[in-house]
Design an enzyme around this catalytic site. Sequence first.
Site, PDB file in Angstrom:
ATOM      1  N   SER A 125      -6.150   3.659   2.084  1.00 34.51           N
ATOM      2  CA  SER A 125      -7.434   2.939   2.152  1.00 34.51           C
ATOM      3  C   SER A 125      -8.580   3.901   2.358  1.00 34.51           C
ATOM      4  O   SER A 125      -9.715   3.571   2.045  1.00 34.51           O
ATOM      5  CB  SER A 125      -7.451   2.000   3.355  1.00 34.51           C
ATOM      6  N   HIS A 146      -4.786   1.052  -4.873  1.00 42.67           N
ATOM      7  CA  HIS A 146      -5.131   0.449  -3.584  1.00 42.67           C
ATOM      8  C   HIS A 146      -5.018  -1.074  -3.624  1.00 42.67           C
ATOM      9  O   HIS A 146      -5.862  -1.761  -4.206  1.00 42.67           O
ATOM     10  CB  HIS A 146      -6.556   0.875  -3.183  1.00 42.67           C
TER      11      HIS A 146
HETATM   12  N1  LIG Z   1      -2.421  -3.169   6.244  1.00 35.93           N
HETATM   13  C1  LIG Z   1      -3.477  -3.235   5.474  1.00 35.93           C
HETATM   14  O1  LIG Z   1      -4.309  -4.136   5.574  1.00 35.93           O
HETATM   15  C2  LIG Z   1      -3.672  -2.195   4.389  1.00 35.93           C
HETATM   16  C3  LIG Z   1      -4.466  -2.505   3.283  1.00 35.93           C
HETATM   17  C4  LIG Z   1      -4.617  -1.570   2.259  1.00 35.93           C
HETATM   18  C5  LIG Z   1      -4.005  -0.347   2.372  1.00 35.93           C
HETATM   19  N2  LIG Z   1      -3.251  -0.056   3.481  1.00 35.93           N
HETATM   20  C6  LIG Z   1      -2.591   1.264   3.533  1.00 35.93           C
HETATM   21  O2  LIG Z   1      -1.227   1.090   3.212  1.00 35.93           O
HETATM   22  C7  LIG Z   1      -0.441   2.041   3.938  1.00 35.93           C
HETATM   23  C8  LIG Z   1       0.618   1.313   4.739  1.00 35.93           C
HETATM   24  O3  LIG Z   1       0.023   0.369   5.564  1.00 35.93           O
HETATM   25  P1  LIG Z   1       0.875  -0.802   6.254  1.00 35.93           P
HETATM   26  O4  LIG Z   1      -0.129  -1.722   6.855  1.00 35.93           O
HETATM   27  O5  LIG Z   1       1.862  -1.323   5.296  1.00 35.93           O
HETATM   28  O6  LIG Z   1       1.615   0.003   7.417  1.00 35.93           O
HETATM   29  P2  LIG Z   1       2.932  -0.429   8.239  1.00 35.93           P
HETATM   30  O7  LIG Z   1       2.846   0.299   9.516  1.00 35.93           O
HETATM   31  O8  LIG Z   1       3.098  -1.907   8.217  1.00 35.93           O
HETATM   32  O9  LIG Z   1       4.121   0.178   7.355  1.00 35.93           O
HETATM   33  C9  LIG Z   1       4.292   1.546   7.152  1.00 35.93           C
HETATM   34  C10 LIG Z   1       5.776   1.795   6.923  1.00 35.93           C
HETATM   35  O10 LIG Z   1       5.924   3.147   6.474  1.00 35.93           O
HETATM   36  C11 LIG Z   1       7.039   3.730   7.140  1.00 35.93           C
HETATM   37  N3  LIG Z   1       6.820   5.177   7.163  1.00 35.93           N
HETATM   38  C12 LIG Z   1       5.917   5.853   7.900  1.00 35.93           C
HETATM   39  N4  LIG Z   1       5.981   7.164   7.602  1.00 35.93           N
HETATM   40  C13 LIG Z   1       6.948   7.310   6.669  1.00 35.93           C
HETATM   41  C14 LIG Z   1       7.462   8.416   5.952  1.00 35.93           C
HETATM   42  N5  LIG Z   1       6.999   9.648   6.155  1.00 35.93           N
HETATM   43  N6  LIG Z   1       8.420   8.190   5.042  1.00 35.93           N
HETATM   44  C15 LIG Z   1       8.911   6.947   4.833  1.00 35.93           C
HETATM   45  N7  LIG Z   1       8.464   5.860   5.486  1.00 35.93           N
HETATM   46  C16 LIG Z   1       7.477   6.035   6.380  1.00 35.93           C
HETATM   47  C17 LIG Z   1       7.072   3.086   8.504  1.00 35.93           C
HETATM   48  O11 LIG Z   1       8.378   3.147   9.056  1.00 35.93           O
HETATM   49  C18 LIG Z   1       6.629   1.659   8.186  1.00 35.93           C
HETATM   50  O12 LIG Z   1       7.720   0.817   7.917  1.00 35.93           O
HETATM   51  C19 LIG Z   1      -1.427   2.876   4.740  1.00 35.93           C
HETATM   52  O13 LIG Z   1      -1.792   4.005   3.989  1.00 35.93           O
HETATM   53  C20 LIG Z   1      -2.601   1.932   4.881  1.00 35.93           C
HETATM   54  O14 LIG Z   1      -3.816   2.609   5.099  1.00 35.93           O
HETATM   55  C21 LIG Z   1      -3.058  -0.962   4.475  1.00 35.93           C
END
Ligand SMILES: NC(=O)c1ccc[n+]([C@@H]2O[C@H](COP(=O)([O-])OP(=O)(O)OC[C@H]3O[C@@H](n4cnc5c(N)ncnc54)[C@H](O)[C@@H]3O)[C@@H](O)[C@H]2O)c1
Length: 510
Positions: A125, A146
């Site tokens: 993001s 994204h």
């Molecule tokens: N949640 C939102 O609203 C949102 C919206 C758009 C983008 N994003 C982006 O999406 C990405 C994930 O966000 P999320 O909300 O799904 O997070 P989350 O914490 O729900 O999930 C992340 C997952 O990634 C795993 N993980 C972490 N490091 C890892 C690695 N090195 N190798 C393999 N697995 C790994 C964790 O175990 C976890 O299950 C981030 O970059 C975030 O900025 C999030």
Amino acid sequence: MQAKYDTDFRVVAVIGAGAMGRGIAQLAAQAGCQVRLFDQQAGAVDAARQAIGAQWDRMQEKGKLDAAEVGALKGRLQGAASLEALAGSDLAIEAIVERLDVKRQLFASLEPILGPDAVLASNTSSLSITALGAGVQRPERLAGLHFFNPVPLMKVVEVIPGLRTEAAVCERLAKLVKAMGHTPVRAQDTPGFIVNHAGRAYNTEALRIVGEGIADFATVDRILRDQVGFRLGPFELMDLTALDVSQPVMESIYHQYYEEPRYRPSVIAAQRLAGGVLGRKTGAGFYRYQDNQAQVPPEPAAPQVAEMPPVWVSPRAARRAELLQLLKDLGAQIETGASPSMHALTLVAPLGFDVTTVAVVDRHDPARTVGIDLLVEDAATRRRVLATNPATRSDMRDAAHALFARDGKPVSVIRDSGGFVTQRVVASIVNLATDICQQGICTPADLETAVTLGLGYPLGPLAMGDRWGGASILEVLFNMQTVYGDTRYRPSPWLRRRAAIGLSLRHEEA
Ligand SMILES: NC(=O)c1ccc[n+]([C@@H]2O[C@H](COP(=O)([O-])OP(=O)(O)OC[C@H]3O[C@@H](n4cnc5c(N)ncnc54)[C@H](O)[C@@H]3O)[C@@H](O)[C@H]2O)c1
């Protein structure tokens, strides 16, 4: 489920099985791809596969999928026990923790495992796609993809090339997004891309209004819902998103743009974040929550006024003819002289100026002067907004309130403000959006799509500007800049030029 568009990505690896990775894996399978889901945390992939499977079961119950389709979808969604097991994927989409070093490390590990032509995509993001690309051997095959949360419901996806990304990579990703049933928009690699950038104005300007003591949270929410048609007021929205998510985004974009005042965050939100008053999920945010229901303070009733004074309307009022007709319909006694009598309530309807400035410049008696926001025509709003100035007498304030509430339309009375609430929030949204176009971050059409689908605004910001007039929006901004002396309100050249010539804000130069 038959995908309407084809994708040439047959095998898609999704890394990170959290909130976002789950949704992305679900849509990739629905687009017809073989999906391999990997997460470093034990059990995360199984939990994700179960949750996604349950979604498909629900879709079957609702008749959206048949049993054979659900079986095929579940068969296409496989777990991967290691990164090596992702070998042979045509595309890897990462949705892991939001840290540049960790994401770079992941892509560096994936590069030798995947074939030389595999595409790498990041769901980041806030990180730079170019910076992510700088950490791999072949940055031309890495791009931003994204998605928004919740992925299946948020129908827009930003496709972001880094400085060295090949155009064909983005075209293939955009095609995949369409095969997933979503709408791709193309964004340049800039802080916040389109949606998170364009969304800065709504919250930050609302926080400034409250910070200036103009109105409380609930009043600002009511005004923006009822006058502009936003589904959620800015404070309801921040409570839903939670400040531990939205405040870091506000701070990050502000700093990444080198403290550009248009993105300036608010100490109100920073303090609440520090205090753990995050929003709905902690039971208290800008509102308190009981059984997940916001406890909204009741609106003050319109006062009873025994003797209504005559009303005089400034010749410089916005929508003056409409205002006079409205007053007539409300049964007001309207004065028609060149200046108000000694007893008259003086009504002004400025654009961008505060009531004080108008009263002083036009030599009205401030004690009897009240302002009304007429940026949006009265017939199109579900609420009227009046503003006092520091000298307004309470009998004059109450008379204006009672008069404008005569037909049952709700009235909010706020303290003096350059641009009331609606003008300043709408003008700030239009200004940011036009500057996104000026910077070439995306096309006007993609901006409108991204904001309506990604933020749920009732109109795209450029359409909003056209609806109430580029010239009026420009006037609001110029006058707000005069009132506040803050470069935050300086108009974007895109807005300034198009409004001056009388062109639509959606107009692109030949
Ligand atoms: N949640 C939102 O609203 C949102 C919206 C758009 C983008 N994003 C982006 O999406 C990405 C994930 O966000 P999320 O909300 O799904 O997070 P989350 O914490 O729900 O999930 C992340 C997952 O990634 C795993 N993980 C972490 N490091 C890892 C690695 N090195 N190798 C393999 N697995 C790994 C964790 O175990 C976890 O299950 C981030 O970059 C975030 O900025 C999030």
